[in-house]
Design a protein around this motif. Structure first.
Motif, PDB file in Angstrom:
ATOM      1  N   ARG A   1       0.900  -1.222  -0.053  1.00  0.00           N
ATOM      2  CA  ARG A   1      -0.046   0.156  -0.067  1.00  0.00           C
ATOM      3  C   ARG A   1       0.681   1.300  -0.003  1.00  0.00           C
ATOM      4  O   ARG A   1       0.186   2.347  -0.075  1.00  0.00           O
ATOM      5  CB  ARG A   1      -1.019   0.027   1.147  1.00  0.00           C
ATOM      6  N   ASN A   2       2.135   1.171   0.161  1.00  0.00           N
ATOM      7  CA  ASN A   2       2.985   2.344   0.048  1.00  0.00           C
ATOM      8  C   ASN A   2       3.525   2.669  -1.190  1.00  0.00           C
ATOM      9  O   ASN A   2       3.989   1.832  -2.040  1.00  0.00           O
ATOM     10  CB  ASN A   2       4.127   2.027   1.094  1.00  0.00           C
ATOM     11  N   VAL A   3       3.514   3.897  -1.611  1.00  0.00           N
ATOM     12  CA  VAL A   3       4.098   4.510  -3.057  1.00  0.00           C
ATOM     13  C   VAL A   3       4.849   5.769  -2.678  1.00  0.00           C
ATOM     14  O   VAL A   3       4.420   6.484  -2.002  1.00  0.00           O
ATOM     15  CB  VAL A   3       3.035   4.670  -3.948  1.00  0.00           C
ATOM     16  N   VAL A   4       5.940   5.721  -2.998  1.00  0.00           N
ATOM     17  CA  VAL A   4       7.084   6.692  -2.856  1.00  0.00           C
ATOM     18  C   VAL A   4       7.436   7.142  -4.586  1.00  0.00           C
ATOM     19  O   VAL A   4       7.560   6.613  -5.326  1.00  0.00           O
ATOM     20  CB  VAL A   4       8.404   6.453  -2.387  1.00  0.00           C
TER      21      VAL A   4
ATOM     22  N   GLY B   1       4.252  18.399  -9.540  1.00  0.00           N
ATOM     23  CA  GLY B   1       3.599  17.541 -10.647  1.00  0.00           C
ATOM     24  C   GLY B   1       3.141  16.372 -10.585  1.00  0.00           C
ATOM     25  O   GLY B   1       2.275  15.929 -11.198  1.00  0.00           O
ATOM     26  N   TRP B   2       3.190  15.688  -9.379  1.00  0.00           N
ATOM     27  CA  TRP B   2       2.428  14.306  -9.137  1.00  0.00           C
ATOM     28  C   TRP B   2       1.349  14.503  -8.634  1.00  0.00           C
ATOM     29  O   TRP B   2       0.649  13.424  -7.983  1.00  0.00           O
ATOM     30  CB  TRP B   2       3.621  13.768  -8.058  1.00  0.00           C
TER      31      TRP B   2
ATOM     32  N   ASN C   1      -5.105  10.297  -7.248  1.00  0.00           N
ATOM     33  CA  ASN C   1      -5.637   9.080  -7.711  1.00  0.00           C
ATOM     34  C   ASN C   1      -5.303   7.740  -6.916  1.00  0.00           C
ATOM     35  O   ASN C   1      -6.272   7.009  -6.518  1.00  0.00           O
ATOM     36  CB  ASN C   1      -5.133   8.640  -9.196  1.00  0.00           C
ATOM     37  N   LEU C   2      -4.156   7.825  -6.510  1.00  0.00           N
ATOM     38  CA  LEU C   2      -3.590   6.741  -5.493  1.00  0.00           C
ATOM     39  C   LEU C   2      -4.195   6.831  -4.186  1.00  0.00           C
ATOM     40  O   LEU C   2      -4.620   5.863  -3.727  1.00  0.00           O
ATOM     41  CB  LEU C   2      -2.268   6.454  -5.497  1.00  0.00           C
ATOM     42  N   THR C   3      -4.114   7.990  -3.653  1.00  0.00           N
ATOM     43  CA  THR C   3      -4.611   7.795  -2.306  1.00  0.00           C
ATOM     44  C   THR C   3      -6.177   7.675  -1.986  1.00  0.00           C
ATOM     45  O   THR C   3      -6.874   7.039  -1.243  1.00  0.00           O
ATOM     46  CB  THR C   3      -4.422   9.499  -1.664  1.00  0.00           C
ATOM     47  N   SER C   4      -6.845   8.023  -3.105  1.00  0.00           N
ATOM     48  CA  SER C   4      -8.434   7.911  -3.221  1.00  0.00           C
ATOM     49  C   SER C   4      -8.632   6.079  -3.383  1.00  0.00           C
ATOM     50  O   SER C   4      -9.830   5.815  -2.989  1.00  0.00           O
ATOM     51  CB  SER C   4      -9.172   8.460  -4.587  1.00  0.00           C
TER      52      SER C   4
END
Length: 235
Positions: free
Chosen positions: A9-12, A23-24, A30-33
């Motif tokens: 579940r972790n993204v860096v 810019g991200w 999108n990902l947190t939703s």
């Protein structure tokens, strides 16, 4: 606990040259939703060592396996920093992918330059020329978004492209690549060559080099796929 025992579940997210982490935002939203915990690295763009250190500090804060994502120059950064034990997979977003013992500059050898991508160098730091910025970096962005990216760009120490990479995380960890087919920062053949060399699962998208900002849905979908596959030990 291994990555096969639970979800990732972790993204860096690691930005590239001439940009910052803002810019991200679309990918972050999108990902947190979708239930991911996302952290954005703010690279100083002063040296490979400094950018890797900034990334490692963020990786140290993750509470488990993590997908590490890099755009453009950020690909070199994640290649070096991705040996961190928390990293379960790598996603290259129209990114540089050197091997250990290579420099970023070496990745350009044998490939044709793109005239739309113009770098102005002042006291060793590179900026994208404002007159050609949109054509070379963000052709698929709106006028307002292209102007924001242009006016918020972060200069990069051009010496970073001559720094030798000491670790190649992609040799031991699964990799994915999202490639912008209208990229003017890199020769298309160069991007495909780098992705093929690391045996990345490739997703092509009609986009500019700024796809990290302009194509958040496609980029996010690849990250989600990488998280699922890495957790399942598929790649």
């Amino acid at each position: 606990m291994s990555t096969t025992d639970r979800e990732i579940r972790n993204v860096v997210l690691v930005h590239g040259a001439f940009a910052d982490g803002s810019g991200w935002r679309g990918v972050y939203d999108n990902l947190t939703s979708r239930g991911f915990r996302v952290t954005i690295v703010q690279n100083p763009l002063t040296s490979l060592e400094d950018d890797v250190a900034a990334t490692v500090r963020v990786l140290d804060r993750q509470d488990g396996p993590t997908i590490l994502v890099g755009h453009s120059w950020g690909g070199t950064v994640i290649t070096e920093a991705g040996v961190h034990p928390n990293v379960a997979g790598l996603v290259y977003v129209s990114a540089l992918v050197p091997d250990a013992g290579e420099t970023s500059a070496q990745q350009y050898e044998g490939f044709a330059p793109t005239p739309e991508f113009v770098i102005d160098v002042v006291q060793g730091y590179g900026y994208l020329n404002p007159d050609t910025f949109r054509a070379g970096f963000a052709a698929d962005a709106s006028d307002a978004d292209a102007a924001f990216l242009r006016d918020s760009q972060v200069p990069v120490n051009m010496a970073v492209f001559s720094a030798v990479v000491t670790n190649a995380a992609w040799r031991d960890k699964p990799s994915w690549a999202v490639i912008a087919t209208e990229d003017k920062a890199f020769d298309q053949a160069m991007l495909q060559h780098m992705a093929k060399r690391i045996n990345a699962e490739v997703t092509n998208v009609s986009a500019s080099h700024a796809l990290f900002a302009t194509q958040p849905g496609v980029v996010s979908d690849v990250i989600v796929s990488a998280a699922r596959s890495a957790a399942a030990g598929v790649r």
